[in-house]
Write a protein that holds these residues in place. Structure first.
Motif, PDB file in Angstrom:
ATOM      1  N   GLN A 206     -20.285  21.146  42.663  1.00  0.00           N
ATOM      2  CA  GLN A 206     -21.378  20.803  43.565  1.00  0.00           C
ATOM      3  C   GLN A 206     -21.009  19.662  44.513  1.00  0.00           C
ATOM      4  N   GLY A 207     -20.057  18.841  44.109  1.00  0.00           N
ATOM      5  CA  GLY A 207     -19.621  17.764  44.989  1.00  0.00           C
ATOM      6  C   GLY A 207     -18.602  18.284  45.990  1.00  0.00           C
ATOM      7  N   SER A 208     -18.859  18.106  47.262  1.00  0.00           N
ATOM      8  CA  SER A 208     -17.973  18.690  48.274  1.00  0.00           C
ATOM      9  C   SER A 208     -16.987  17.663  48.818  1.00  0.00           C
ATOM     10  N   LEU A 209     -15.944  18.179  49.425  1.00  0.00           N
ATOM     11  CA  LEU A 209     -14.984  17.293  50.068  1.00  0.00           C
ATOM     12  C   LEU A 209     -15.667  16.494  51.172  1.00  0.00           C
ATOM     13  N   GLY A 210     -16.638  17.095  51.795  1.00  0.00           N
ATOM     14  CA  GLY A 210     -17.398  16.387  52.817  1.00  0.00           C
ATOM     15  C   GLY A 210     -18.107  15.168  52.247  1.00  0.00           C
ATOM     16  N   ASP A 211     -18.661  15.309  51.062  1.00  0.00           N
ATOM     17  CA  ASP A 211     -19.316  14.176  50.414  1.00  0.00           C
ATOM     18  C   ASP A 211     -18.327  13.039  50.183  1.00  0.00           C
ATOM     19  N   VAL A 212     -17.174  13.413  49.658  1.00  0.00           N
ATOM     20  CA  VAL A 212     -16.143  12.412  49.378  1.00  0.00           C
ATOM     21  C   VAL A 212     -15.710  11.734  50.676  1.00  0.00           C
ATOM     22  N   ALA A 213     -15.448  12.547  51.677  1.00  0.00           N
ATOM     23  CA  ALA A 213     -14.968  12.026  52.953  1.00  0.00           C
ATOM     24  C   ALA A 213     -15.974  11.060  53.571  1.00  0.00           C
ATOM     25  N   ALA A 214     -17.236  11.422  53.501  1.00  0.00           N
ATOM     26  CA  ALA A 214     -18.276  10.600  54.109  1.00  0.00           C
ATOM     27  C   ALA A 214     -18.268   9.187  53.519  1.00  0.00           C
ATOM     28  N   GLN A 215     -17.956   9.109  52.227  1.00  0.00           N
ATOM     29  CA  GLN A 215     -17.995   7.808  51.555  1.00  0.00           C
ATOM     30  C   GLN A 215     -16.889   6.870  52.013  1.00  0.00           C
TER      31      GLN A 215
ATOM     32  N   THR B 132     -13.423  12.537  57.779  1.00  0.00           N
ATOM     33  CA  THR B 132     -13.904  13.915  57.633  1.00  0.00           C
ATOM     34  C   THR B 132     -13.217  14.585  56.438  1.00  0.00           C
ATOM     35  N   HIS B 133     -13.733  15.736  56.079  1.00  0.00           N
ATOM     36  CA  HIS B 133     -13.191  16.394  54.891  1.00  0.00           C
ATOM     37  C   HIS B 133     -11.739  16.805  55.108  1.00  0.00           C
ATOM     38  N   ALA B 134     -11.389  17.068  56.360  1.00  0.00           N
ATOM     39  CA  ALA B 134      -9.998  17.424  56.647  1.00  0.00           C
ATOM     40  C   ALA B 134      -9.079  16.231  56.400  1.00  0.00           C
ATOM     41  N   GLY B 135      -9.615  15.051  56.631  1.00  0.00           N
ATOM     42  CA  GLY B 135      -8.838  13.846  56.366  1.00  0.00           C
ATOM     43  C   GLY B 135      -8.517  13.710  54.883  1.00  0.00           C
ATOM     44  N   VAL B 136      -9.469  14.059  54.059  1.00  0.00           N
ATOM     45  CA  VAL B 136      -9.235  14.019  52.611  1.00  0.00           C
ATOM     46  C   VAL B 136      -8.146  15.023  52.236  1.00  0.00           C
ATOM     47  N   LEU B 137      -8.240  16.193  52.812  1.00  0.00           N
ATOM     48  CA  LEU B 137      -7.245  17.225  52.507  1.00  0.00           C
ATOM     49  C   LEU B 137      -5.855  16.808  52.984  1.00  0.00           C
ATOM     50  N   HIS B 138      -5.819  16.035  54.048  1.00  0.00           N
ATOM     51  CA  HIS B 138      -4.537  15.528  54.523  1.00  0.00           C
ATOM     52  C   HIS B 138      -3.832  14.736  53.422  1.00  0.00           C
ATOM     53  N   HIS B 139      -4.627  13.993  52.656  1.00  0.00           N
ATOM     54  CA  HIS B 139      -4.038  13.140  51.620  1.00  0.00           C
ATOM     55  C   HIS B 139      -3.801  13.869  50.298  1.00  0.00           C
TER      56      HIS B 139
ATOM     57  N   SER C 256      -5.552  19.782  48.370  1.00  0.00           N
ATOM     58  CA  SER C 256      -6.614  20.703  47.992  1.00  0.00           C
ATOM     59  C   SER C 256      -7.608  19.988  47.080  1.00  0.00           C
ATOM     60  N   LYS C 257      -8.745  20.611  46.914  1.00  0.00           N
ATOM     61  CA  LYS C 257      -9.783  20.002  46.087  1.00  0.00           C
ATOM     62  C   LYS C 257      -9.323  19.916  44.635  1.00  0.00           C
ATOM     63  N   ASP C 258      -8.648  20.960  44.176  1.00  0.00           N
ATOM     64  CA  ASP C 258      -8.133  20.956  42.811  1.00  0.00           C
ATOM     65  C   ASP C 258      -7.189  19.791  42.564  1.00  0.00           C
TER      66      ASP C 258
ATOM     67  N   LEU D 295      -9.929   8.237  45.951  1.00  0.00           N
ATOM     68  CA  LEU D 295     -10.055   8.525  44.519  1.00  0.00           C
ATOM     69  C   LEU D 295     -11.319   7.887  43.951  1.00  0.00           C
ATOM     70  N   ALA D 296     -11.567   6.657  44.356  1.00  0.00           N
ATOM     71  CA  ALA D 296     -12.782   5.982  43.872  1.00  0.00           C
ATOM     72  C   ALA D 296     -14.017   6.737  44.350  1.00  0.00           C
ATOM     73  N   ALA D 297     -13.990   7.153  45.605  1.00  0.00           N
ATOM     74  CA  ALA D 297     -15.127   7.900  46.155  1.00  0.00           C
ATOM     75  C   ALA D 297     -15.293   9.233  45.423  1.00  0.00           C
ATOM     76  N   ALA D 298     -14.184   9.906  45.188  1.00  0.00           N
ATOM     77  CA  ALA D 298     -14.239  11.209  44.515  1.00  0.00           C
ATOM     78  C   ALA D 298     -14.777  11.060  43.093  1.00  0.00           C
TER      79      ALA D 298
END
Lengths: 217, 217
Positions: free
Chosen positions: B39-48, B52-59, B62-64, B25-28
């Motif tokens: 413009q900010g992607s899940l990949g960007d969030v995940a990298a921080q 990986t972006h799939a890991g973010v989606l696991h939690h 969805s992006k929404d 959440l802090a990264a997002a």
DNA sequence: TCGGGCTTACTAACCAGTAAGTAAGTGTGG
DNA sequence: CCACACTTACTTACTGGTTAGTAAGCCCGA
């Protein structure tokens, strides 16, 4: 090729160049206004004038350049209704701002475009950020000067930095009210709230009641 | 030795669920703040957070949904420094707003996130638009009530609709100043300009001088 | 006939979301 | 106390979609 190269294409029978560009700019204003710059695609813009996205690129080269021209286009439209007169000063400027707010309440599209682009522009490296920043700087300059003019007119001495603070506040309140109005037009009377806020700021700044609205309208 | 394990909430060995979610959440917040939602992607969030972006989606699914939780996260952080106290009323509320502005000047990231998302939210069908609209509605309600309270306290009778107009103006000026400050921090003193504007609006609305800043601070 | 307006066709990049697999934990029955 | 079942946290790999930008050629009007 004797005189062939001289024709500057002044009388366009065809919807050529200049006209098409205007069509595209108007479409781009609508698209960027309703979807934002990043989310609004060249395809969306192209569809509105009945061509393909490559056709748009033919005229503007890149999406960034198109955005720039859209922003300048907005300025042109904005100044247009001033009918050649330069931007007024003193109290007249604030009346002009109130009138603009009233007009804006009838042009949702352009207000939305401005709001979206301004908001987007605070993102890192956004192509419109310098344009927006410069616009704010110019506006603050003009409005703070108008505050000083009115103060002088009424023989009021203002503390250091007060005109700048008032100018920033006036711009801020206009932008902020536009946001609220866009999201909930029923809840906010754009024209009334803007006039009220500007009067409030001026009155408090100058210490004397300032009216910018016509009596009984 | 009574190994009756009264471990109510034991320390998790793994940086599990709750902790990871907070990190994300802090990264997002940072990513959406600096690049916007689209413009900010899940990949960007995940990298921080080093996944990986799939890991973010696991939690977050969805992006929404991630965005929604980011917005609620901001609210939680915002209310946090009130230390359990509910939002104050009357003049105290306006002092609180001024203090918030002062704090905000030290938290550029969160201010940027708020500004970007608010701006983006006026685009058609944006996932944050209802959240932002509702937020404005609630704020207008609270602030207009505070205006009414202060008016009653000072035995001032306000015209119909005036508290609402003042409330909208206060919120507007805060948002608008944030925009200008983000684009040009040197040109706008966020804390000072906000306090000044709020005082102006209250003073003009109530007809008597209102001070919300402490003397000599 | 010639050039500008425009199209079709394509590329390379990027993105959200899905699926399947892995490794590291936790819980439990014997 | 350990083995087996299960869960959690993630990865890799892929899909389907969208995008800006390029290149080459077609068509029409002057």
């Amino acid at each position: 090729m004797s005189e062939t190269t001289e024709q500057a294409a002044p009388k366009p029978k065809r919807p050529s160049r200049a006209r098409r560009r205007e069509e595209i700019l108007a479409a781009a204003t609508r698209v960027f206004g309703s979807k934002g710059y990043h989310q609004g695609s060249l395809g969306d813009v192209a569809a509105q004038v009945g061509i393909t996205h490559a056709g748009v690129l033919h005229h503007f080269g890149s999406k960034d350049k198109l955005l720039w021209e859209v922003l300048e286009y907005r300025d042109r439209v904005d100044v247009q209704h001033l009918e050649g007169k330069h931007i007024p000063g003193g109290l007249e400027l604030f009346r002009h701002l109130a009138v603009t707010a009233r007009l804006n309440a009838e042009r949702r599209g352009i207000v939305q475009a401005y709001a979206v682009l301004t908001g987007e522009s605070v993102t890192d490296g956004h192509p419109a950020s310098t344009w927006v920043a410069e616009r704010f700087t110019v506006l603050r300059g003009e409005i703070s000067q108008a505050v000083r003019d009115v103060a002088a007119e009424r023989a009021v001495t203002l503390p250091e930095g007060e005109p700048e603070r008032a100018a920033a506040a006036v711009i801020a309140v206009m932008d902020g009210l536009q946001l609220q109005w866009l999201l909930d037009p029923e809840a906010v009377d754009l024209a009334a709230a803007t006039a009220f806020a500007i009067e409030s700021i001026l009155t408090a700044t100058l210490g004397t009641t300032v009216r910018i609205t016509e009596a009984a309208d």
